[in-house]
Design a protein around this motif. Structure first.
Motif, PDB file in Angstrom:
ATOM      1  N   CYS A 274       0.860  -1.196   0.000  1.00  0.00           N
ATOM      2  CA  CYS A 274       0.000   0.000   0.000  1.00  0.00           C
ATOM      3  C   CYS A 274       0.895   1.244   0.000  1.00  0.00           C
ATOM      4  O   CYS A 274       1.809   1.364   0.818  1.00  0.00           O
ATOM      5  CB  CYS A 274      -0.882  -0.028   1.247  1.00  0.00           C
ATOM      6  SG  CYS A 274      -1.780   1.501   1.566  1.00  0.00           S
ATOM      7  N   TRP A 275       0.624   2.151  -0.922  1.00  0.00           N
ATOM      8  CA  TRP A 275       1.490   3.332  -1.065  1.00  0.00           C
ATOM      9  C   TRP A 275       1.550   4.156   0.214  1.00  0.00           C
ATOM     10  O   TRP A 275       2.598   4.727   0.538  1.00  0.00           O
ATOM     11  CB  TRP A 275       1.063   4.188  -2.261  1.00  0.00           C
ATOM     12  CG  TRP A 275      -0.274   4.859  -2.123  1.00  0.00           C
ATOM     13  CD1 TRP A 275      -1.479   4.379  -2.537  1.00  0.00           C
ATOM     14  CD2 TRP A 275      -0.536   6.134  -1.535  1.00  0.00           C
ATOM     15  NE1 TRP A 275      -2.481   5.273  -2.237  1.00  0.00           N
ATOM     16  CE2 TRP A 275      -1.927   6.368  -1.628  1.00  0.00           C
ATOM     17  CE3 TRP A 275       0.258   7.106  -0.945  1.00  0.00           C
ATOM     18  CZ2 TRP A 275      -2.539   7.521  -1.155  1.00  0.00           C
ATOM     19  CZ3 TRP A 275      -0.357   8.259  -0.457  1.00  0.00           C
ATOM     20  CH2 TRP A 275      -1.723   8.465  -0.577  1.00  0.00           C
ATOM     21  N   ALA A 276       0.464   4.235   0.952  1.00  0.00           N
ATOM     22  CA  ALA A 276       0.439   5.054   2.166  1.00  0.00           C
ATOM     23  C   ALA A 276       1.345   4.459   3.244  1.00  0.00           C
ATOM     24  O   ALA A 276       2.138   5.176   3.868  1.00  0.00           O
ATOM     25  CB  ALA A 276      -0.989   5.181   2.685  1.00  0.00           C
ATOM     26  N   VAL A 277       1.248   3.162   3.447  1.00  0.00           N
ATOM     27  CA  VAL A 277       2.111   2.492   4.442  1.00  0.00           C
ATOM     28  C   VAL A 277       3.563   2.570   4.001  1.00  0.00           C
ATOM     29  O   VAL A 277       4.463   2.824   4.813  1.00  0.00           O
ATOM     30  CB  VAL A 277       1.646   1.031   4.661  1.00  0.00           C
ATOM     31  CG1 VAL A 277       2.622   0.275   5.550  1.00  0.00           C
ATOM     32  CG2 VAL A 277       0.240   1.007   5.258  1.00  0.00           C
ATOM     33  N   ASP A 278       3.800   2.365   2.709  1.00  0.00           N
ATOM     34  CA  ASP A 278       5.168   2.450   2.205  1.00  0.00           C
ATOM     35  C   ASP A 278       5.753   3.848   2.369  1.00  0.00           C
ATOM     36  O   ASP A 278       6.949   3.995   2.640  1.00  0.00           O
ATOM     37  CB  ASP A 278       5.234   2.004   0.754  1.00  0.00           C
ATOM     38  CG  ASP A 278       5.162   0.492   0.594  1.00  0.00           C
ATOM     39  OD1 ASP A 278       5.156  -0.218   1.613  1.00  0.00           O
ATOM     40  OD2 ASP A 278       5.126   0.023  -0.566  1.00  0.00           O
ATOM     41  N   LEU A 279       4.934   4.879   2.218  1.00  0.00           N
ATOM     42  CA  LEU A 279       5.421   6.249   2.458  1.00  0.00           C
ATOM     43  C   LEU A 279       5.826   6.431   3.918  1.00  0.00           C
ATOM     44  O   LEU A 279       6.884   6.999   4.209  1.00  0.00           O
ATOM     45  CB  LEU A 279       4.335   7.266   2.114  1.00  0.00           C
ATOM     46  CG  LEU A 279       4.293   7.796   0.709  1.00  0.00           C
ATOM     47  CD1 LEU A 279       3.093   8.726   0.524  1.00  0.00           C
ATOM     48  CD2 LEU A 279       5.561   8.511   0.318  1.00  0.00           C
ATOM     49  N   VAL A 280       4.999   5.961   4.814  1.00  0.00           N
ATOM     50  CA  VAL A 280       5.303   6.084   6.243  1.00  0.00           C
ATOM     51  C   VAL A 280       6.620   5.379   6.558  1.00  0.00           C
ATOM     52  O   VAL A 280       7.457   5.891   7.292  1.00  0.00           O
ATOM     53  CB  VAL A 280       4.161   5.522   7.109  1.00  0.00           C
ATOM     54  CG1 VAL A 280       4.589   5.410   8.561  1.00  0.00           C
ATOM     55  CG2 VAL A 280       2.910   6.377   6.978  1.00  0.00           C
TER      56      VAL A 280
END
Length: 90
Positions: free
Chosen positions: A80-86
Motif C-alpha cells: 500500500c502506497w500510504a504504508v510504504d510512504l510512512v
C-alpha cells in the motif's frame, strides 16, 4: 487472477494516483505512526488503517489524499502506497 472491480482497486492501493504525487513530511513519522505502519506491514493486517490516519493527523499530517486513503474502505494490501510512504519504502 484478479478480475472485475477488485483489480483496479488493488492497483490504486499499491500505486496511488500517478497524477497527484504525494509529498510526505518526515515530521509525520512519529514513533506511533511508524510502529503502527510497521505492524500492519509485517502482519499483513490492514484493519488499523483508520487508526493510522488518526495518528498521522495527530502528527500534523494535513494531506487529504493520504488521510482519505487510510480511512477508505480499501482493499489495502502489503505494498500500500500510504504504508510504504510512512515506512520510507518508496
Amino acid at each position: 487472477m484478479l478480475t472485475g472491480e477488485r483489480q483496479p482497486a488493488l492497483i490504486r492501493d499499491i500505486f496511488g494516483n500517478p497524477f497527484r504525487p504525494m509529498t510526505f513530511r518526515s515530521t509525520w513519522r512519529s514513533p506511533t505512526v511508524v510502529e503502527l505502519a510497521s505492524w500492519m506491514y509485517e502482519s499483513r493486517d490492514f484493519g488499523a488503517m483508520p487508526n493510522l490516519a488518526d495518528e498521522l493527523q495527530r502528527a500534523g499530517c494535513d494531506s487529504a489524499d493520504l488521510l482519505d486513503h487510510c480511512r477508505g474502505t480499501g482493499p489495502h494490501v502489503r505494498g500500500c502506497w500510504a504504508v510504504d510512504l510512512v515506512l520510507d519504502r518508496i
